[in-house]
Design a protein around this motif. Structure first.
Motif, short mmCIF file in Angstrom:
data_model
loop_
_atom_site.label_atom_id
_atom_site.label_comp_id
_atom_site.label_asym_id
_atom_site.label_seq_id
_atom_site.Cartn_x
_atom_site.Cartn_y
_atom_site.Cartn_z
N ARG A 48 0.65 -1.33 -0.05
CA ARG A 48 -0.05 0.21 0.16
C ARG A 48 1.10 1.27 -0.14
O ARG A 48 0.27 2.09 0.05
N PHE A 75 -4.32 -3.78 -8.81
CA PHE A 75 -3.90 -4.78 -8.04
C PHE A 75 -2.74 -5.41 -8.90
O PHE A 75 -1.53 -5.92 -8.06
N ARG A 79 1.57 -5.52 -8.36
CA ARG A 79 2.68 -6.45 -8.47
C ARG A 79 3.64 -6.22 -9.64
O ARG A 79 5.01 -6.37 -9.12
N ARG A 100 -0.22 -13.07 0.53
CA ARG A 100 -1.18 -12.59 -0.69
C ARG A 100 -0.08 -12.54 -2.03
O ARG A 100 1.00 -11.98 -1.86
N GLY A 105 -5.58 -11.88 -6.33
CA GLY A 105 -6.07 -11.17 -7.15
C GLY A 105 -7.09 -11.73 -8.22
O GLY A 105 -8.08 -11.01 -8.50
N1 FDM Z 1 -7.00 -8.33 -2.76
C1 FDM Z 1 -5.74 -8.47 -2.63
C2 FDM Z 1 -7.60 -8.16 -4.06
O1 FDM Z 1 -8.71 -8.06 -4.55
N2 FDM Z 1 -6.66 -8.06 -5.09
C3 FDM Z 1 -5.29 -8.63 -4.93
O2 FDM Z 1 -4.82 -8.58 -6.06
C4 FDM Z 1 -4.92 -8.67 -3.66
C5 FDM Z 1 -3.36 -8.85 -3.64
O3 FDM Z 1 -7.38 -6.85 -0.97
F1 FDM Z 1 -9.59 -8.28 0.86
C6 FDM Z 1 -7.84 -8.05 -1.65
C7 FDM Z 1 -7.77 -8.92 -0.49
C8 FDM Z 1 -8.12 -8.28 0.60
C9 FDM Z 1 -7.90 -6.87 0.48
O4 FDM Z 1 -5.67 -7.41 1.62
C10 FDM Z 1 -6.61 -6.32 1.14
P1 FDM Z 1 -5.06 -7.59 3.11
O5 FDM Z 1 -4.37 -8.79 2.90
O6 FDM Z 1 -6.46 -7.52 3.90
O7 FDM Z 1 -4.40 -6.30 3.37
#
Ligand code: FDM
Length: 211
Positions: A48, A75, A79, A100, A105
């Protein structure tokens, strides 16, 4: 002896629904590998702190309403913007543990109704994980762990859909870990899997890519 092996580092990815213990377990694995003298870093996606990451953070906190396709691509871009650093770290022998990756994603966007193959395409070419640890906890059980948080997606309906999408994405080489066991038992299982994956990398020098 430092205990570190020559060759490239391993990319160890943790996936699973919310409240399945990913963050606790990534931290525990990181601490344990550091204590063993291994070269290791702990990452997370979304990351973030970058420009793209800040937009994602705002979206998750419900600030703006982007079309599902647009946030999906952000998202993925998050990456891609960190991929050069990720690749160079792995090549330099640093093991990267990440909370994650691309599987989240796809699972989250497909859960919203986007086509699974469309969702996979922007991540084509990213580094392939050496080990995917799936922290397996059914969302009904996760909900009993004191409820979900405040962010978008942190509700039972969405989590059930995401869990279903993870089942579709699951490949035979995924390490499915029962996340209803104790934190310490789970850690012991994961530690063994991670060390295996790291050893394997010495004889598997070529980094391959998704999917
Ligand atoms: N998330 C996470 C996505 O929707 N797409 C993605 O590519 C990734 C990496 O983002 F709800 C969603 C999953 C989760 C949110 O993640 C934030 P954390 O792990 O709660 O910070």
């Amino acid at each position: 002896a430092t205990g570190s092996s020559p060759g490239r580092g391993a990319l160890i990815v943790f996936e699973g629904c919310d409240r399945s213990g990913k963050t606790t377990q990534t931290q525990k694995l990181f601490d344990c590998l550091v204590a063993m003298g291994r070269k290791v870093e702990l990452w997370r996606f979304p990351e973030r702190t970058t420009g793209v990451g800040k937009m994602i953070d705002e979206y998750l906190k419900s600030g703006n309403n982007l079309p599902d396709e647009a946030i999906h691509l952000l998202f993925s871009a998050n990456r891609w913007e960190t991929a050069p650093l990720l690749k160079s770290k792995l090549a330099a022998g640093v093991t990267i543990i990440t909370d994650r990756y691309a599987f989240s994603g796809v699972a989250f966007s497909a859960a919203k109704g986007l086509d699974l193959n469309w969702c996979k395409s922007p991540d084509v070419g990213l580094p392939l994980p050496d080990c995917v640890v799936f922290c397996d906890l059914h969302p009904e059980k996760a909900a009993k762990r004191g409820g979900f948080g405040e962010e978008r997606y942190e509700n039972i309906d969405m989590q059930l859909k995401v869990y279903h999408q993870f089942q579709k994405l699951r490949q035979s080489d995924w390490k499915v870990v029962d996340a209803s066991q104790s934190v310490d038992d789970m850690h012991e299982e994961i530690k063994t899997l991670a060390l295996e994956a790291m050893d394997h990398c010495t004889s598997k020098p070529q980094q391959r890519s998704l999917w």
